[in-house]
Design an enzyme around this catalytic site. Structure first.
Site, short mmCIF file in Angstrom:
data_model
loop_
_atom_site.label_atom_id
_atom_site.label_comp_id
_atom_site.label_asym_id
_atom_site.label_seq_id
_atom_site.Cartn_x
_atom_site.Cartn_y
_atom_site.Cartn_z
N ILE B 153 0.85 -1.20 0.00
CA ILE B 153 0.00 0.00 0.00
C ILE B 153 0.88 1.25 0.00
O ILE B 153 0.69 2.17 -0.81
CB ILE B 153 -0.97 -0.04 1.20
CG1 ILE B 153 -2.01 -1.14 0.92
CG2 ILE B 153 -1.62 1.32 1.42
CD1 ILE B 153 -3.05 -1.32 1.99
N TYR B 154 1.86 1.24 0.87
CA TYR B 154 2.85 2.33 0.87
C TYR B 154 3.57 2.38 -0.48
O TYR B 154 3.68 3.44 -1.11
CB TYR B 154 3.86 2.08 1.99
CG TYR B 154 5.02 3.01 2.03
CD1 TYR B 154 4.86 4.34 2.42
CD2 TYR B 154 6.31 2.57 1.71
CE1 TYR B 154 5.94 5.20 2.47
CE2 TYR B 154 7.40 3.43 1.76
CZ TYR B 154 7.21 4.74 2.14
OH TYR B 154 8.27 5.59 2.19
N GLY B 155 4.04 1.21 -0.94
CA GLY B 155 4.81 1.15 -2.18
C GLY B 155 4.02 1.64 -3.38
O GLY B 155 4.55 2.36 -4.23
N SER B 157 1.51 3.78 -3.43
CA SER B 157 1.31 5.23 -3.40
C SER B 157 2.61 5.94 -3.78
O SER B 157 2.61 6.92 -4.52
CB SER B 157 0.81 5.67 -2.02
OG SER B 157 1.77 5.35 -1.02
#
Lengths: 451, 252
Positions: B153-155, B157
């Site tokens: 999810i971080y990656g 974005s």
């Protein structure tokens, strides 16, 4: 269409809209419709730093104003974009030389006046401005014909293009009876030796300059080759300025490392005669040695290089020595540096030369710690009452650079009259706060806005 | 204006509480030449603890800003003259399990890491283009190159952010404006406190110094910090899925 521009050092690029006026009327029209970020004239782009850049604004490439005529009594009337190279090709065979020639002939009349360039004869003849009879200056308020009786004339010689566009100038040329120069060479074992030779003997020569090996240390610190000369009297005119070498467009960085440069400097020093009298040299050989290699600035690779040039007054030789020592100790591959003994100060408000010693050295911009090293030099130079050269500067701290020019306030006042809406501007001027000291005002504005 | 050695005079940081950004500012100030710094933060009071050592102003900005807010911020940043470097250092590291449990939270992550800074980036780019010079630097991550099961999810974005600024850099080619995309690996900061460090992890000072060096060198580039991550990521990016999964699992 925006075009990315740099100075000769190929550092700190900025993009501008480049226009190509080819008449004074064109220039007047373009000055009358300035972009929000102003207008600046540019010639052959030989200033080392950002003097001929105007990021986001308009740059007038004045090379189209290249007309010139030379009268039989040696008055050169030339467009601001006329190049010294073209002028010399015409004038030398007719027995006239430029009254002042910098180390390259690839400069324009306008650029040379705007930098108030000096040459090897400064100790005798002063800077170029002293030989200019008239300047036709396009300003945002209209065209002005200026003579040395006008203050704006003296704001323009050395004014870095910030007073207007020099569309034409009249220069008194120097009579010569040969295209050849008679040169005496002396090899000096150290800095004291070369300073003593110059102090004792420069007055006997029209031209004098020393090349210093800034990598030599210890007992050989400041070892130099001093060349001095005057024009021959042999009536021979065989001027041939054609370029024979060229540097390819893509050169990797780091080619000029300390070891390479040290070896070059060593070979060059050994090659020079200890003492030679009366050697005959050509004009290109004596005055414009680097012009023989086209695009030599590419040798420094993609990060480019800068030229550090300062002057310190006579009596501040210890500051000069300290800087040469620091250069020798720092792992900065400084190619041969040029040392010159200046004569009297001229009337240009921002003219660089003042009585004293000037040293100019080329250094790769990517040299680690270079910024801080030179910041330290600046402080020593300014404390000694010296100054830095605007046509070379690309990195000085604004307060320090400005402190070297006590007539800055006078220049600003005269400039503001000719250009009240600050149409003329440059990256150099923005970086150093030359036309106005904006730096202090900036944060107040931001803080007030935030509050 | 930047000088010949690549030192900016005027620096703006979007997300001034970032430890990486603060180290970058310290490194730039230490090199000399920096005259003033403008820092933004969600809450400017959080910036009081940070003294760059030169004249400093603070402004408020957060990733939920409207386009009007962004326009106003850009006007404030430029109020006193050209800005030579804008460092965009905003972002969040979400609790992935929480977002998986409540997907409504994903929009906020995308806003903080991608759409918020990208929308501001468009305004910054336009203003930089007008002045014809300057550097726009953005802190991305190697996770943007290849996301893992435990950080997708971080990656994702950040991958949006990375692609956006990489393309923007090419878009600005010839305008005098450089765009730097900084891809740190695992950095020991508040954001990663308590997490197991990945190989080649570094402190924020290393990334800050890499940013300062890249700004000085100029040009539009991608910068891995530390530099040896570049060849490593070149391999990891192309590893077959099963192998990559196994490698990623072995870490957690």
């Amino acid at each position: 269409m925006a075009e990315t521009l740099t100075g000769w050092g190929r550092t700190a690029p900025s993009a501008a809209t480049v226009l190509h006026p080819d008449s004074a009327a064109d220039v007047a029209r373009l000055l009358g419709e300035p972009s929000a970020r102003g207008v600046l004239p540019r010639g052959l782009g030989r200033a080392y730093g950002d003097a001929a850049q105007n990021g986001g604004g308009t740059v007038l490439d004045v090379r189209g104003l290249d007309h010139f005529t030379l009268s039989d009594d040696g008055l050169l009337r030339a467009g601001g974009g006329a190049g010294f190279d073209a002028i010399l090709r015409e004038s030398v065979p007719r027995g006239w030389f430029l009254p002042v020639s910098p180390g390259t002939r690839y400069v324009t009349v306008g650029g040379a006046i705007a930098a108030d360039v000096h040459g090897k004869n400064h100790h005798v003849d002063g800077a170029l401005g002293a030989h200019v009879a008239e300047i036709v200056l396009a300003t945002p308020l209209g065209e002005r014909r200026l003579t040395p009786a006008d203050e704006l004339f003296h704001a323009t010689t050395g004014g870095m293009g910030l007073t207007g566009v020099i569309v034409e100038a009249t220069i008194r040329m120097k009579r010569v009876h040969s295209s050849r120069v008679v040169v005496d060479t002396d090899r000096a074992r150290d800095l004291d030796h070369v300073l003593a030779l110059m102090d004792g003997g420069d007055h006997a020569y029209d031209y004098s300059v020393a090349w210093i090996d800034c990598l030599a240390r210890g007992a050989r610190l400041g070892r130099s080759v001093l060349t001095r000369g005057r024009f021959a009297d042999d009536g021979r005119f065989d001027y041939d300025p054609n370029v024979r070498l060229r540097v390819p467009p893509l050169v990797p960085g780091g080619l000029l490392g300390t070891a390479t440069v040290r070896a070059f400097n060593e070979a060059w020093f050994r090659k020079a005669p200890r003492e030679r009298r009366g050697e005959v040299q050509s004009i290109p050989q004596f005055f414009h040695p680097l012009d023989g290699v086209r695009d030599w600035n590419r040798l420094y690779g993609p990060r480019g290089f800068l030229q550090y040039q300062f002057v310190v007054p006579f009596g501040a030789e210890d500051v000069l020595r300290g800087i040469v020592e620091s250069l020798a100790a720092h792992p900065a591959p400084g190619f041969l540096a040029v040392l010159k003994r200046f004569g009297a100060e001229g009337p240009g408000h921002l003219s660089f030369p003042m009585p004293g010693w000037t040293l100019a050295i080329d250094l790769p911009a990517a040299t680690p710690g270079l910024g801080a090293l030179l910041d330290g030099f600046d402080e020593r130079v300014l404390a000694a009452g010296g100054r830095l050269y605007l046509a070379k500067d690309s990195r000085a701290r604004p307060e320090l650079l400005r402190a070297g020019y006590p007539r800055l306030a006078e220049w600003r006042a005269v400039r503001a009259q000719a250009d009240p809406h600050a149409v003329l501007t440059s990256d150099l001027s923005r970086r150093l706060g030359l036309t106005a000291d904006t730096a202090a005002a900036r944060l107040r504005l931001v803080s007030e806005d935030a509050a | 204006m930047k000088d010949a050695t690549g030192r900016p005079q005027r620096v703006a940081v979007i997300g001034g509480t970032s430890e990486i950004a603060q180290h970058a500012v310290r490194a730039l100030v230490a090199a000399g030449g920096v005259r003033d710094v403008v820092l933004t933060a969600r809450d400017p009071q959080a910036l009081e603890a940070f003294d760059p050592g030169v004249a400093t102003a603070t402004l408020a900005w957060n990733a939920d800003a409207s386009d009007a807010d962004n326009t106003a911020l850009v006007a404030d940043l430029w109020a006193g003259g050209d800005v030579d470097l804008v460092l965009v250092a905003v972002g969040v590291l979400p609790d992935q399990a929480a977002v998986e449990a409540d997907p409504a939270g994903f929009a906020a992550v995308a806003q903080a890491n991608f759409t918020g800074p990208a929308a501001l980036g468009l305004r910054l780019a336009a203003r930089l283009r007008e002045q014809g010079h300057g550097t726009l630097a953005v802190i991305s991550t190697v996770a943007a190159e290849r996301a893992r099961a435990d950080n997708y999810i971080y990656g994702a974005s950040k991958a949006g952010l990375d692609a956006f600024f990489t393309g923007l850099g090419d878009r600005l080619h010839g305008s005098g404006v450089d765009v730097l995309v900084i891809r740190p690996g695992f950095v020991h900061t508040r954001m990663t406190a308590g997490m197991a460090a990945a190989p080649m992890s570094v402190g924020p000072d290393v990334v800050g110094a890499a940013i300062a060096a890249a700004v000085a060198a100029g040009g539009t580039r991608t910068v891995w910090a530390p530099a040896k991550l570049r060849p490593m990521m070149a391999i990891l990016r192309h590893l077959p899925r099963p192998l990559f999964r196994k490698l990623a699992e072995s870490r957690s």
